[in-house]
Design an enzyme around this catalytic site. Structure first.
Site, short mmCIF file in Angstrom:
data_model
loop_
_atom_site.label_atom_id
_atom_site.label_comp_id
_atom_site.label_asym_id
_atom_site.label_seq_id
_atom_site.Cartn_x
_atom_site.Cartn_y
_atom_site.Cartn_z
N SER A 12 -4.48 7.86 -2.58
CA SER A 12 -5.90 8.19 -2.98
C SER A 12 -6.81 7.01 -2.19
CB SER A 12 -6.20 8.09 -4.44
OG SER A 12 -5.86 6.77 -5.05
N GLY A 13 -6.34 6.86 -0.97
CA GLY A 13 -7.30 5.89 0.05
C GLY A 13 -8.10 6.77 0.61
N ALA A 15 -7.69 8.02 3.57
CA ALA A 15 -6.96 9.36 4.07
C ALA A 15 -6.78 10.36 3.17
CB ALA A 15 -5.67 8.66 4.48
N LYS A 34 -0.20 6.46 -7.64
CA LYS A 34 0.58 5.59 -8.46
C LYS A 34 -0.33 4.64 -9.09
CE LYS A 34 2.39 2.17 -5.36
NZ LYS A 34 3.54 1.65 -4.52
N THR A 42 -7.66 0.54 1.04
CA THR A 42 -9.02 0.99 1.49
C THR A 42 -10.20 0.09 0.75
OG1 THR A 42 -8.27 3.43 1.98
CG2 THR A 42 -10.80 3.05 1.78
N GLY A 47 -14.11 -6.00 7.03
CA GLY A 47 -15.02 -5.89 8.41
C GLY A 47 -15.73 -4.80 8.66
N GLU A 113 -15.70 -7.85 16.50
CA GLU A 113 -14.43 -8.47 15.89
C GLU A 113 -13.43 -8.47 17.08
OE1 GLU A 113 -13.00 -7.02 11.65
OE2 GLU A 113 -13.89 -5.47 12.51
N ASP A 220 6.09 3.26 0.32
CA ASP A 220 6.83 4.38 -0.14
C ASP A 220 6.89 5.74 0.51
OD1 ASP A 220 6.87 2.82 -2.58
OD2 ASP A 220 5.29 3.69 -3.66
N HIS A 241 -2.46 -10.44 10.04
CA HIS A 241 -3.99 -10.91 10.28
C HIS A 241 -4.03 -12.25 10.41
CE1 HIS A 241 -8.34 -11.26 9.67
NE2 HIS A 241 -8.25 -10.02 9.89
N ARG A 288 -5.46 -9.46 17.58
CA ARG A 288 -4.91 -10.14 16.61
C ARG A 288 -3.74 -10.79 16.78
NH1 ARG A 288 -6.55 -6.19 11.84
NH2 ARG A 288 -8.58 -7.05 11.93
N HIS A 349 -0.41 -7.82 7.50
CA HIS A 349 -1.55 -7.13 7.14
C HIS A 349 -1.56 -5.47 7.18
CE1 HIS A 349 -5.78 -6.68 6.89
NE2 HIS A 349 -6.11 -6.16 8.05
N ARG A 384 -2.68 -3.20 16.52
CA ARG A 384 -4.06 -2.23 16.11
C ARG A 384 -5.18 -3.18 16.62
NH1 ARG A 384 -7.36 -2.04 11.53
NH2 ARG A 384 -5.93 -3.37 10.44
#
Ligand code: FAD
Ligand code: SIN
Length: 526
Positions: A12-13, A15, A34, A42, A47, A113, A220, A241, A288, A349, A384
């Protein structure tokens, strides 16, 4: 116990929730999560979210920045698609109630950033993730077609394996029929039958001792799909990070947003030297992987526990206004960032790799989609670009929803799936056996599979992990399901995948750096 749902969304973030809101117009959605609906990576994003919004920025610049940060390893077609679709998905978020900061002339207050050549990051102060999570959660809770299962833990996805067939790795005909899900309160295991299953379980930062990720991030989704013979790729590209607050007694590590460096903060070593220019001409705003390695190197050379992030030369009202979250958090720990430098260290991160998916988020297992951090889309390559994760999740949830909804009417439930087998399992007598293995996995991964790797360290890590794997599997087979044992099992699987893929990568690239295998290409400077 059995439940049936058209769309089973695990996580439930940004996405999972974005997908659920779109899919609910086409069928019944069940969200299994969970912890609480609100808890996710999220929620802690600081940033912001990257998209091209105004000149002098343009799509080509965002594309090039993403490709360069990814160290020549991104899928360029995917990068082009995500960058072009990003502004539309931001508009969707705004329509769902997310408010991004604006300037007095009503234009968006765009931040910058590491690795970005332009100001293109939309944000809500320095707690953008919380604003997104809150808006999505509120909409989901009101949607009559979405059923929410909090404190429910997905253990295993259902395939022909559960019908007694032997499945081989990469077998093209694997179908997903839903998942076994543990109700953590009752406790019992529910057989969730679905027409389509969506893995949106986020990252795996807890495989390391020091991480910015909350405790839900235990890999998971990757572990479940790996065990079900799905394709997992690029797990060696773990992003550290560069700047988490140095506070050894606190877990997770509090993030000091990269936007602070975009705002003018600079990194210094203990002698007060701005060391980044020695490593990369972009200085503190290099991508990064480069900054994290440089900090790691400075700490090792000087034998220090941290380096400094200095914002004391910046306007103090501006700092407090733009970064209230960082300001308050540090102040509570006795650091006034307007007057004192912040002690920082790198922390695990983000997982650049994960479940391999196509441009609609479909995995190699039929009826199974993976979206968000758990997926490997090709966008991030070997490293990323900052603030490209939230946007990737928004773009792919939308595309996955279109794809899944278009086929939902053709699909049926697989009723022959048996109930969960509790036979031979009992309550675990000593939880210490599990918690100790959890800590040992983290220690192995941090000591041997961190920012800098070597063949010897990887070999040693694999041997140590093997012992813990055998112990945990034995324990798992004879124990009643508990969240902790499932998580440690998943972390072991994820650790194994990171080590195996790191061993197979005979080149230092992006966030995978080995002293035994130098860089072959010259797309980044360090
Ligand atoms: P998550 O938001 O992590 O959600 C995963 C969900 O799955 C959770 O609800 C979890 O409880 C659930 N779940 C996991 N396993 C199970 C299971 N077995 N059963 C049931 N439920 C399960 N990215 C940016 O682009 N910009 C930023 O500014 C930024 N800042 C960040 C700051 C921090 C401190 C962190 C940790 C990350 C940041 N990131 C940022 C990365 C970004 O936040 C995440 O990559 C992104 O939010 C992932 O979203 P997601 O929906 O894929 O997963
Ligand atoms: C940050 O705010 O520094 C995190 C951004 C990200 O992870 O993309």
């Amino acid at each position: 116990m059995r439940k049936r749902t058209d769309f089973l969304v695990i996580g439930s973030g940004i996405a999972g929730l974005t997908f659920a809101l779109e899919a609910s117009h086409h069928g019944k959605v069940s969200i299994v999560t969970k912890s609480s609906l609100e808890e996710s990576n999220t929620k802690y994003a600081q940033g912001g979210i990257a998209a091209v919004f105004s000149e002098p920025d343009n799509f080509e610049k965002h594309i090039q920045d993403t490709l360069i940060a990814g160290d020549g390893f991104c899928d360029e077609e995917v990068v082009r698609m995500v960058v072009r679709e990003a502004p539309e998905r931001i508009k969707d978020l705004i329509n769902l109630g997310v408010s991004f900061d604006k300037r007095s002339d009503d234009s968006y207050d765009l931040a910058r950033e590491g690795g970005h050549t332009e100001y293109r990051i939309l944000h809500h102060k320095d707690n953008t993730g919380e604003a997104i999570q809150k808006a999505l959660t509120e909409k989901v809770r009101k949607d009559p077609n979405i059923e929410i299962f909090e404190n429910h833990f997905a253990i295993e996805i259902l395939t022909q394996h559960h019908l007694g067939e032997e499945l081989k790795k990469n077998y093209p005909g694997i179908n997903c029929y839903g998942a076994y899900v543990a109700d953590l309160i009752s406790p019992k295991v529910i057989t969730f039958l679905s027409k389509v299953t969506i893995i949106a379980t986020g990252g795996m930062g807890n495989v390391y001792q020091t991480t910015t990720n909350p405790e839900i991030a235990t890999g998971d989704g990757v572990a479940m799909v790996y065990r079900a013979k799905g394709i997992i790729e690029n797990m060696e590209f773990v992003q550290f990070h560069p700047t988490s607050l140095y506070d050894p007694n606190t877990r997770p590590s509090f993030l000091i947003t990269e936007a602070l460096r975009g705002y003018g903060a600079v990194l210094k070593n203990m002698s007060g030297e701005q060391f980044m220019k020695r490593y990369d001409s972009r200085g503190s705003l290099a991508p990064r992987d480069i900054v994290a390695r440089a900090i790691d190197n400075e700490m090792k050379i000087w034998g220090d526990d941290h380096v400094w992030l200095d914002c004391t030369h910046l306007n103090s009202d501006g700092l407090k206004d733009h970064f209230p979250n960082v300001y308050e958090h540090c102040l509570k720990r006795g650091i006034d960032i307007t007057k004192q430098m912040i002690p920082v260290v790198p922390a695990a991160h983000y997982s650049c790799g994960g479940i391999k998916v196509d441009m609609d988020g479909q995995s190699n297992i039929n009826r199974l989609y993976a979206i968000g951090e758990v997926a490997s889309t090709g966008l991030h390559g070997a490293n990323r670009l900052a603030s490209n994760s939230l946007i990737e999740a928004a773009v792919y949830s939308h595309r996955a929803a279109i794809s899944a909804c278009a086929r939902i009417k053709e699909l049926t439930f697989e009723e022959k799936i048996p109930e969960w087998n509790y036979k031979g399992t009992t309550h675990l007598e000593e939880m210490i056996l599990v918690t100790q293995n959890y800590k040992e996995v983290q220690m192995i991964m941090s000591n041997y599979v961190g920012i800098v790797r070597s063949d010897l360290r990887l070999e040693r890590a694999l041997k140590r992990l093997e012992i813990i794997y055998q112990e945990t599997e034995n324990l798992y087979k004879r124990s009643l399901i508990s969240k902790k044992i499932c998580e440690v099992r998943n972390l072991i699987n994820v650790g194994y995948l990171i080590i195996k893929m790191a061993k197979n990568r005979h080149e230092s690239i992006g966030s995978h750096y080995s002293i035994d295998h130098p860089k072959k290409r010259s797309s980044s400077e360090f």
